[in-house]
Structure formats: structure tokens, C-alpha cells
Write a protein that holds these residues in place. Structure first.
Motif, PDB file in Angstrom:
ATOM      1  N   ARG A  18      32.513  35.493  16.893  1.00 33.52           N
ATOM      2  CA  ARG A  18      33.326  36.593  16.372  1.00 33.52           C
ATOM      3  C   ARG A  18      33.501  37.730  17.379  1.00 33.52           C
ATOM      4  O   ARG A  18      34.604  38.229  17.576  1.00 33.52           O
ATOM      5  CB  ARG A  18      32.756  37.121  15.060  1.00 33.52           C
ATOM      6  CG  ARG A  18      31.389  37.770  15.202  1.00 33.52           C
ATOM      7  CD  ARG A  18      30.776  38.045  13.851  1.00 33.52           C
ATOM      8  NE  ARG A  18      29.539  38.798  13.970  1.00 33.52           N
ATOM      9  CZ  ARG A  18      28.372  38.280  14.357  1.00 33.52           C
ATOM     10  NH1 ARG A  18      28.299  36.993  14.665  1.00 33.52           N
ATOM     11  NH2 ARG A  18      27.303  39.027  14.452  1.00 33.52           N
ATOM     12  N   ARG A  44      35.499  47.268  13.379  1.00 36.35           N
ATOM     13  CA  ARG A  44      35.535  46.528  12.110  1.00 36.35           C
ATOM     14  C   ARG A  44      36.577  45.417  12.104  1.00 36.35           C
ATOM     15  O   ARG A  44      36.638  44.613  11.181  1.00 36.35           O
ATOM     16  CB  ARG A  44      35.790  47.501  10.961  1.00 36.35           C
ATOM     17  CG  ARG A  44      34.555  48.312  10.575  1.00 36.35           C
ATOM     18  CD  ARG A  44      34.893  49.323   9.520  1.00 36.35           C
ATOM     19  NE  ARG A  44      35.900  50.276   9.994  1.00 36.35           N
ATOM     20  CZ  ARG A  44      36.594  51.077   9.225  1.00 36.35           C
ATOM     21  NH1 ARG A  44      36.410  51.055   7.922  1.00 36.35           N
ATOM     22  NH2 ARG A  44      37.481  51.916   9.733  1.00 36.35           N
ATOM     23  N   TRP A  49      35.864  41.596  11.248  1.00 40.86           N
ATOM     24  CA  TRP A  49      35.896  40.983   9.912  1.00 40.86           C
ATOM     25  C   TRP A  49      37.282  40.433   9.610  1.00 40.86           C
ATOM     26  O   TRP A  49      37.416  39.363   9.013  1.00 40.86           O
ATOM     27  CB  TRP A  49      35.458  41.998   8.861  1.00 40.86           C
ATOM     28  CG  TRP A  49      34.031  42.389   9.069  1.00 40.86           C
ATOM     29  CD1 TRP A  49      33.565  43.500   9.722  1.00 40.86           C
ATOM     30  CD2 TRP A  49      32.877  41.636   8.683  1.00 40.86           C
ATOM     31  NE1 TRP A  49      32.197  43.485   9.755  1.00 40.86           N
ATOM     32  CE2 TRP A  49      31.742  42.365   9.130  1.00 40.86           C
ATOM     33  CE3 TRP A  49      32.696  40.430   8.002  1.00 40.86           C
ATOM     34  CZ2 TRP A  49      30.447  41.907   8.921  1.00 40.86           C
ATOM     35  CZ3 TRP A  49      31.398  39.995   7.783  1.00 40.86           C
ATOM     36  CH2 TRP A  49      30.301  40.725   8.239  1.00 40.86           C
TER      37      TRP A  49
END
Lengths: 256, 315
Positions: free
Chosen positions: A245, B129, B132
Motif C-alpha cells: 500500500r 490518508r 486507504w
């Protein structure tokens, strides 16, 4: 406004997944228990030997495919990132063409060729043929990460007496580890879920998850169990997304 | 010399970048260091080339060869010349399917590329963020392809789907109304592939040094000028790959289209790949190979035109 956009996106992406998860916990066959919730579909999947074998087959071929693509793609990516050579642009064009050749175009001769090598009904065959579209991807991603490493890095390593294999393993690979992760991620997502080659190469045995799911469809399909199998097959992919990620977000640029 | 176009820190760049103006394409602060010419590099490329020759070039030559033959079995093969090719190219059905496939690709690209860039820009504004969001849009990429249409058919099932009853109430009928089937396949395809566009666009966008944005802000550039003159040119190479990948996959869409309506209603979603599938299932291998060759040539022509255009623009 911004948050509304994100909410709409989340709804769009998650709705079909939510539906699948709900179905996977529901008894869907028309029996007395129809409509009840529970883990029975998952228990059913795990109790079926063919489905367990399919998970092993998938894990095996995808691992082999990623290893092949990185192992063979890394030297090529290094060559493209660090040197010019006669025909380098033609090489880039060639891998682009192979990447975009529709699998269905090649399915028939691949079957004939691989049956002569005894690679039909074996996960090894799938791992090799998926290199057709994954090796170019691995080369693009790795090349982009190697380029971001300054050339002095190589030169310093050479001055320290490292060359050849020692340089690759002790210096370059640790330096571009995130790139290897990202390359593995892209190879994984194109290989794990592929169906055209997987179908043509697994006639009777060696079926991966995608084909095992296909085989669960019949006159009276237990759609709950199909969805349970599918949800289980998502887990390695979700884990893969989790591992890369931060590297996906850090930024790299592909060039063809 | 560190290549400044990649990831030089803002502290190094700010001095240069703030002197640039937006009316010309921003040049790199210094040219890319010249890579040395060394043909020994071929040894490093050779394994990759060998493997691709085995799984790519060899089967491709075989397909082209089969296309000139009538194949009853592997032992029973007759030369028929260009007969299959002329048959296919002269049939109205082929031209109609080609038109449908081209239209589908145009719509898929027209929706997914701008939407993907938009989502990437939106995520970029969330800073850390954004991770996500990236994980969210990447989820559909790990769903087995043959299950993607099943997910959606489950979702819009008129009796048990989460969306089914309300869709049925407004008269959405994907089984028998042509453009409803089109809309459904486009939505499913967008759901499947949006993540790839977003991830690659985001990766390209976040590789742009912040100094460019700061310089543009000092010059009072509008949001649109930023996008048009800095961000899009900077991610052009990454977008070119996305564009080609999405073109080919949408042009040859099979799994979704077949599972959703098998080309119906009354051939409204009969794409090129569905015709090829029919021939393979009907054991007309010679004809299927000729058709596959034609499809490959179409794809090749588009790739060629695209690469030529990109390289010309780069100079």
C-alpha cells in the motif's frame, strides 16, 4: 463535496463485494434451511478436496510466475535503465506488443505447444504462459525503480569490488525492494485472476481457483458456496494490496 | 547525477523551479544524464527475449500459419490460402461486431481514464490518508474475472439483490433492452478496471516534485492550468500504458460480456471476441485462427499508431 465523492466511490466499489459476502454466509440451495445465515458454505468449501487442491495450485503457479517474472525481468530492466544498446527501443516496443496481444488469440497454439512439453494440466504451464503479459509489466515497473536510483550508487558498489551477481543481490535488490514489491503486486493481480489461459491449459486436472469455481456451476448451483470460495480467493489479493500500500502511494512512473 | 525528473527532494528543486513559467511545458532543471552505449546489455535482455519468444512469438507464428489452412484435426490439414480472411472481412456480421467493439472501447476509455485521473487527484488531496482510497479501488482487481459478472448479477437480481428491486422498479431491464445491457457491461468493466487507472495515475502524480506545484502557485496558475500544463504532461508516459492496456482489454472483452448476456439481446452486445469464442467452441480452428490474426493486426495497428504519436511528441 470532496467527502461526498469518496463516499460515492466507496459505495460503488463495495456494493458488489458486500453482496457477495452476504451470499457467502447464506444458505442458498432450496432446502428447509434456505435463507439462514451461518458458516456452512465455508465449511463446505474447506471440506471439498478439489477446492483445497485448487487453492494450492493457484498459490503454486502464481508464486512461480512472480519469481520467473522478477528473476528474468530484473536483468532486462537494469539493462534498459542503465545503458543504451542497439535495438533497445525495438525491445521496448516488442514487450509492449506481447503485453497487449489478446490471450484468446494465442490460446490454441499455446495448448498444442504446451501439450508437447507435457505442461497441460499442470500449474507450471500456467506460470510460464502468464509471463507473456507479466514479464513486460515487471520490466516496466523495475526499470522505473532502478532509474530512480542514482548511477553513482552502482559506481560506488563497483569501486567497493562488487560486480555481477554480488552487486545484484547485495546492493541493487535491497535498494529497489519496494519496486520488487510493486512489480510482484502487478504480476499477482494479472495472474491470480486470469481465466483464458487457465481454462485452456487445465482440461482435466491442475485446476486453479478460477476454474474450480467455474466447475461449481451446474444445473443446480449452490451460489452461496461459490461466493464463499470466491471470498476465500480474495484473501491473498487483499493481503498483497496491504503489503504494497505505501509503495503504491509513493510514486513511480512507467515508460514504454 | 541524480535524475531530477524522478524524485529529487523539494529543497534541491525550489530554486530552479520557481523561475519557470507555465506558458511553456516545464523543462527538467537539468538534462537526463546520458546513458552509455553498451551492447553487452543484450546478455541481460536475452533471457526475457527467449521466454517471450517461446510463449509469444512462436504461438503467434503458429496462429498466422493456421489461418491459411482448413483444420479438421492435427493430422488432417488443408491449405486454403486467404479464403478465411476474405470470408471474414467481407461479412457484414464482422463489420457490425467491429463497430460495436470499437464503440465499446471508446466508451470504456472515455469513462475510465478521466474518472480514474479525477479519483487520483481527489485522493492526492487527502495526503497520507490516500492509501486507504488506493486500497479500496484496488480491491476489484483481485476478484477472479469469471466471478465479476456473477457479483453484479447477484447485486441486480430482481428478487434477492441489494439493488435489484429498486432497479426493477424503475424499469431497468438488462436482459431484453439493448442499451441497458450496454450500460451494465460498461458499469461492470469500469468497476473492474478503475483501480488500475487510479493506481497508475496516482503513482505518476505523486512522483511530481512538490516544487512544481509551489512554483505554479506563485505564478497564480489556476487549478486547470496546473492539470493541463504540469500534471498531465508529467504522467503522460504512465497514462499511455494505461490507455493501451484498457484499449486492448475492452476491445477484446469476453468474460463479462458473455456471462451477462452472451451477446444479446438480438446481437446488441455481440463483440468481436464473442464471435471468436463461437468459432473455437465450434471447432472451426482454421477460421478461428484467421480471425485471431485479424484481431491481432487491428490491435497492432492501434499500438503502432499510439507509440508513433507518443514518440513524435517526445521528439
Amino acid at each position: 463535496m470532496r467527502h461526498l465523492g469518496i463516499l460515492a466511490l466507496a459505495g460503488f466499489i463495495l456494493l458488489p463485494l458486500v453482496q457477495a459476502v452476504i451470499l457467502s454466509f447464506t444458505a442458498t440451495l432450496p432446502t428447509e434451511a434456505q435463507g439462514s445465515f451461518g458458516l456452512m458454505n465455508y465449511q463446505g468449501v474447506l471440506a471439498t478436496p478439489e477446492l483445497r487442491a485448487a487453492m494450492v495450485n493457484s498459490a503454486f503457479y502464481v508464486t512461480l510466475n512472480v519469481a520467473l517474472c522478477i528473476g528474468i525481468g530484473l536483468p532486462a530492466a537494469y539493462a534498459l535503465a542503465r545503458t543504451r544498446f542497439t535495438g533497445d527501443r525495438h525491445f521496448l516496443l516488442a514487450i509492449l506488443v506481447f503485453r497487449v496481444t489478446p490471450p484468446v488469440v494465442l490460446s490454441l497454439p499455446i495448448f498444442i505447444l504446451f501439450s508437447q512439453f507435457g505442461l497441460v494440466n499442470s500449474p507450471i504451464g500456467i506460470a510460464v504462459v502468464h509471463c507473456l503479459f507479466n514479464l513486460p509489466v515487471a520490466v516496466w515497473v523495475l526499470e522505473s525503480f532502478i532509474r530512480a536510483v542514482p548511477r553513482e550508487f552502482d559506481e560506488t558498489a563497483y569501486l567497493d569490488g562488487h560486480s555481477g551477481l554480488s552487486f545484484f543481490f547485495r546492493h541493487l535488490i535491497p535498494q529497489i525492494a519496494p519496486g520488487i514489491g510493486v512489480a510482484a503486486f502487478f504480476c499477482f493481480i494479472f495472474s491470480w485472476v486470469e481465466v483464458v489461459f487457465a481454462r485452456i491449459l487445465t482440461v482435466t486436472g491442475g485446476k486453479p481457483i478460477t476454474m474450480a469455481i467455474q466447475a461449481m456451476f451446474s444445473f443446480q448451483t449452490d451460489i452461496g458456496r461459490v461466493m464463499a470460495m470466491t471470498c476465500l480467493s480474495l484473501l491473498p489479493g487483499v493481503a498483497m494490496i496491504w503489503f504494497v500500500r505505501n509503495h503504491l502511494a509513493k510514486g513511480f512512473t512507467l515508460r514504454a | 547525477m541524480r535524475n531530477p525528473r524522478r524524485n529529487a527532494g523539494p529543497d534541491k528543486e525550489l530554486g530552479h523551479a520557481s523561475t519557470y513559467h507555465l506558458d511553456s511545458r516545464l523543462p527538467s532543471p537539468s538534462p537526463i544524464p546520458m546513458r552509455p552505449h553498451d551492447n553487452r546489455a543484450w546478455f541481460l535482455v536475452l533471457p526475457a527475449l527467449t521466454l517471450l519468444g517461446l510463449v509469444g512469438a512462436l504461438p503467434l507464428l503458429a496462429v498466422i500459419n493456421y489461418g491459411f489452412h482448413d483444420i479438421f484435426s492435427l493430422q488432417d490439414v488443408y491449405w486454403v490460402g486467404v479464403q478465411w480472411f476474405t470470408d471474414i472481412l467481407q461479412s457484414d456480421r464482422f463489420l457490425a461486431s467491429l463497430g460495436r467493439s470499437l464503440l465499446f472501447s471508446a466508451l470504456a476509455l472515455g469513462i475510465q481514464v478521466p474518472l480514474g485521473i479525477g479519483v487520483a487527484l481527489l485522493l492526492l488531496s487527502y495526503g497520507k490518508r490516500a492509501v486507504w482510497g488506493l486500497m479500496l479501488v484496488a480491491l476489484p482487481l483481485v476478484v477472479p474475472w469469471n466471478m465479476i459478472p456473477m457479483f453484479w448479477l447477484g447485486l441486480i437480481d430482481a428478487k434477492s439483490g441489494l439493488l435489484g428491486p429498486s432497479l426493477a422498479a424503475i424499469g431497468f431491464d438488462w436482459k431484453f433492452t439493448g442499451w441497458h445491457t450496454w450500460a451494465l457491461i460498461l458499469v461492470v468493466d469500469t468497476w473492474h478496471w478503475l483501480g488500475l487507472v487510479v493506481v497508475l495515475a496516482y503513482a505518476g502524480l505523486s512522483a511530481i516534485p512538490p516544487a512544481y506545484g509551489q512554483a505554479a502557485a506563485i505564478d497564480g496558475a489556476s487549478r486547470w492550468a496546473m492539470l493541463r500544463y504540469i500534471q498531465l504532461p508529467k504522467i503522460a508516459a504512465a497514462l499511455a500504458i494505461v490507455f493501451l492496456l484498457r484499449f486492448v482489454d475492452s476491445f477484446m472483452i469476453y468474460t463479462e460480456a458473455f456471462a451477462i448476456n452472451a451477446g444479446g439481446p438480438s446481437d446488441a452486445t455481440r463483440f468481436l471476441s464473442l464471435e471468436l469464442g463461437e468459432e473455437i467452441k465450434g471447432f472451426s480452428y482454421g477460421q478461428a485462427a484467421a480471425r485471431a490474426t485479424i484481431y491481432f493486426l487491428i490491435v497492432l495497428a492501434v499500438v503502432w499508431a499510439f507509440v508513433a504519436a507518443t514518440r513524435e511528441r517526445e521528439g
